[in-house]
Design a protein around this motif. Structure first.
Motif, short mmCIF file in Angstrom:
data_model
loop_
_atom_site.label_atom_id
_atom_site.label_comp_id
_atom_site.label_asym_id
_atom_site.label_seq_id
_atom_site.Cartn_x
_atom_site.Cartn_y
_atom_site.Cartn_z
N GLN A 197 0.83 -1.21 0.00
CA GLN A 197 0.00 0.00 0.00
C GLN A 197 0.87 1.26 0.00
OE1 GLN A 197 -2.57 -0.44 3.37
NE2 GLN A 197 -3.98 -1.84 2.32
N ILE A 198 1.93 1.23 0.78
CA ILE A 198 2.81 2.41 0.83
C ILE A 198 3.47 2.62 -0.51
CG2 ILE A 198 4.99 3.24 1.79
CD1 ILE A 198 4.08 2.24 4.48
N ASN A 199 3.90 1.56 -1.15
CA ASN A 199 4.53 1.70 -2.47
C ASN A 199 3.56 2.27 -3.49
OD1 ASN A 199 7.06 0.82 -1.71
ND2 ASN A 199 6.61 -1.33 -2.13
N GLU A 200 2.29 1.83 -3.43
CA GLU A 200 1.29 2.37 -4.36
C GLU A 200 1.05 3.85 -4.10
OE1 GLU A 200 -2.23 0.01 -3.96
OE2 GLU A 200 -1.31 -1.77 -4.85
N VAL A 201 0.98 4.22 -2.84
CA VAL A 201 0.77 5.63 -2.49
C VAL A 201 1.97 6.46 -2.94
CG1 VAL A 201 0.49 7.24 -0.59
CG2 VAL A 201 -0.84 5.15 -0.63
N LYS A 202 3.17 5.94 -2.75
CA LYS A 202 4.37 6.66 -3.19
C LYS A 202 4.37 6.84 -4.70
CE LYS A 202 7.56 5.60 0.55
NZ LYS A 202 8.84 4.96 0.93
N LYS A 203 3.96 5.80 -5.43
CA LYS A 203 3.89 5.91 -6.89
C LYS A 203 2.91 7.01 -7.30
CE LYS A 203 5.07 1.11 -8.00
NZ LYS A 203 4.55 -0.16 -8.53
N LYS A 204 1.75 7.03 -6.67
CA LYS A 204 0.75 8.06 -6.99
C LYS A 204 1.27 9.44 -6.65
CE LYS A 204 -3.40 5.23 -6.68
NZ LYS A 204 -4.68 5.03 -6.00
N LEU A 205 1.96 9.54 -5.54
CA LEU A 205 2.53 10.82 -5.13
C LEU A 205 3.57 11.28 -6.16
CD1 LEU A 205 2.76 13.03 -2.98
CD2 LEU A 205 4.49 11.65 -1.84
N ASN A 206 4.40 10.40 -6.62
CA ASN A 206 5.39 10.75 -7.65
C ASN A 206 4.72 11.18 -8.96
OD1 ASN A 206 7.58 10.28 -6.00
ND2 ASN A 206 7.78 8.13 -6.61
N GLU A 207 3.64 10.48 -9.33
CA GLU A 207 2.92 10.84 -10.54
C GLU A 207 2.32 12.24 -10.42
OE1 GLU A 207 0.01 7.93 -11.60
OE2 GLU A 207 1.48 6.30 -11.63
N LEU A 208 1.74 12.53 -9.27
CA LEU A 208 1.14 13.85 -9.06
C LEU A 208 2.20 14.94 -9.08
CD1 LEU A 208 -1.60 13.12 -6.39
CD2 LEU A 208 -1.94 13.83 -8.75
N GLU A 209 3.37 14.65 -8.51
CA GLU A 209 4.45 15.64 -8.54
C GLU A 209 4.91 15.90 -9.98
OE1 GLU A 209 7.39 14.09 -5.87
OE2 GLU A 209 6.46 14.98 -4.12
N LYS A 210 4.98 14.84 -10.78
CA LYS A 210 5.38 15.02 -12.18
C LYS A 210 4.34 15.84 -12.94
CE LYS A 210 8.04 10.74 -12.56
NZ LYS A 210 8.09 9.38 -13.15
N ASN A 211 3.06 15.55 -12.67
CA ASN A 211 2.00 16.32 -13.32
C ASN A 211 2.05 17.79 -12.92
OD1 ASN A 211 1.00 14.13 -14.68
ND2 ASN A 211 -0.56 13.65 -13.16
N LEU A 212 2.36 18.05 -11.68
CA LEU A 212 2.45 19.42 -11.21
C LEU A 212 3.63 20.13 -11.89
CD1 LEU A 212 1.37 21.60 -9.35
CD2 LEU A 212 2.88 20.75 -7.57
N GLU A 213 4.73 19.44 -12.04
CA GLU A 213 5.88 20.04 -12.72
C GLU A 213 5.58 20.32 -14.18
OE1 GLU A 213 9.22 17.44 -12.14
OE2 GLU A 213 9.24 17.73 -9.96
N VAL A 214 4.82 19.43 -14.82
CA VAL A 214 4.46 19.64 -16.22
C VAL A 214 3.55 20.85 -16.33
CG1 VAL A 214 3.10 18.69 -18.12
CG2 VAL A 214 4.74 17.24 -16.92
N LEU A 215 2.63 21.01 -15.40
CA LEU A 215 1.73 22.17 -15.46
C LEU A 215 2.47 23.48 -15.24
CD1 LEU A 215 -1.45 20.89 -13.65
CD2 LEU A 215 -1.21 21.51 -16.04
N LYS A 216 3.49 23.45 -14.39
CA LYS A 216 4.23 24.69 -14.14
C LYS A 216 5.00 25.04 -15.38
CE LYS A 216 4.69 24.37 -9.17
NZ LYS A 216 5.58 24.27 -8.06
#
Length: 141
Positions: free
Chosen positions: A122-141
């Motif tokens: 579960q922690i690994n899945e949450v970390k993966k989602k967190l990394n994906e969201l961070e990448k999406n945020l960087e793309v939007l910036k």
């Protein structure tokens, strides 16, 4: 002598009128040509003036609409960035709580049951989602 009388005789009225009427025709045609040329030049000037005025109006309208669209776009981008930042914070807190739970479970796990693998997954899945969201945020910036 007969020829002298003919040369000295007054010119017939029709002949004098013919040269005057030709002159009047030339003046009349010249005036019409001048009027036509002035009309064509005036039409060209008015068309050019109208074209410039319409172009200026269209440029002003386009600039104002572009400014409004840009403002709306920036507002939307800011809202998306804020929502992503909030989501990242929420996921970060969830990761922390899962991490604490995992630590607690590891400390309390007996040899008979091993729930730590589920929590790690579960922690690994949450970390993966967190990394994906961070990448999406960087793309939007």
């Amino acid at each position: 002598m007969n020829t002298d009388l003919q040369t000295n005789a007054p010119q017939p009225y029709g002949r004098k009128r013919s040269s005057t009427s030709k002159r009047q025709v030339y003046v009349f045609l010249s005036v019409w040509v001048i009027l036509i040329v002035v009309g064509v030049v005036g039409t060209m000037w008015y068309t050019d003036h109208t074209k410039r005025a319409l172009t200026a109006q269209l440029e002003a309208q386009t600039a104002s609409k572009l400014a409004v669209m840009q403002q709306h776009y920036e507002e939307r981008i800011e809202a998306v960035e804020k929502s992503f930042a909030d989501e990242i914070l929420n996921l970060g807190s969830k990761v922390e709580s899962l991490n604490e739970l995992l630590t607690f479970t590891k400390d309390n796990a007996s040899n008979r049951t091993d729930n730590s693998n589920k929590l790690y997954t579960q922690i690994n899945e949450v970390k993966k989602k967190l990394n994906e969201l961070e990448k999406n945020l960087e793309v939007l910036k």
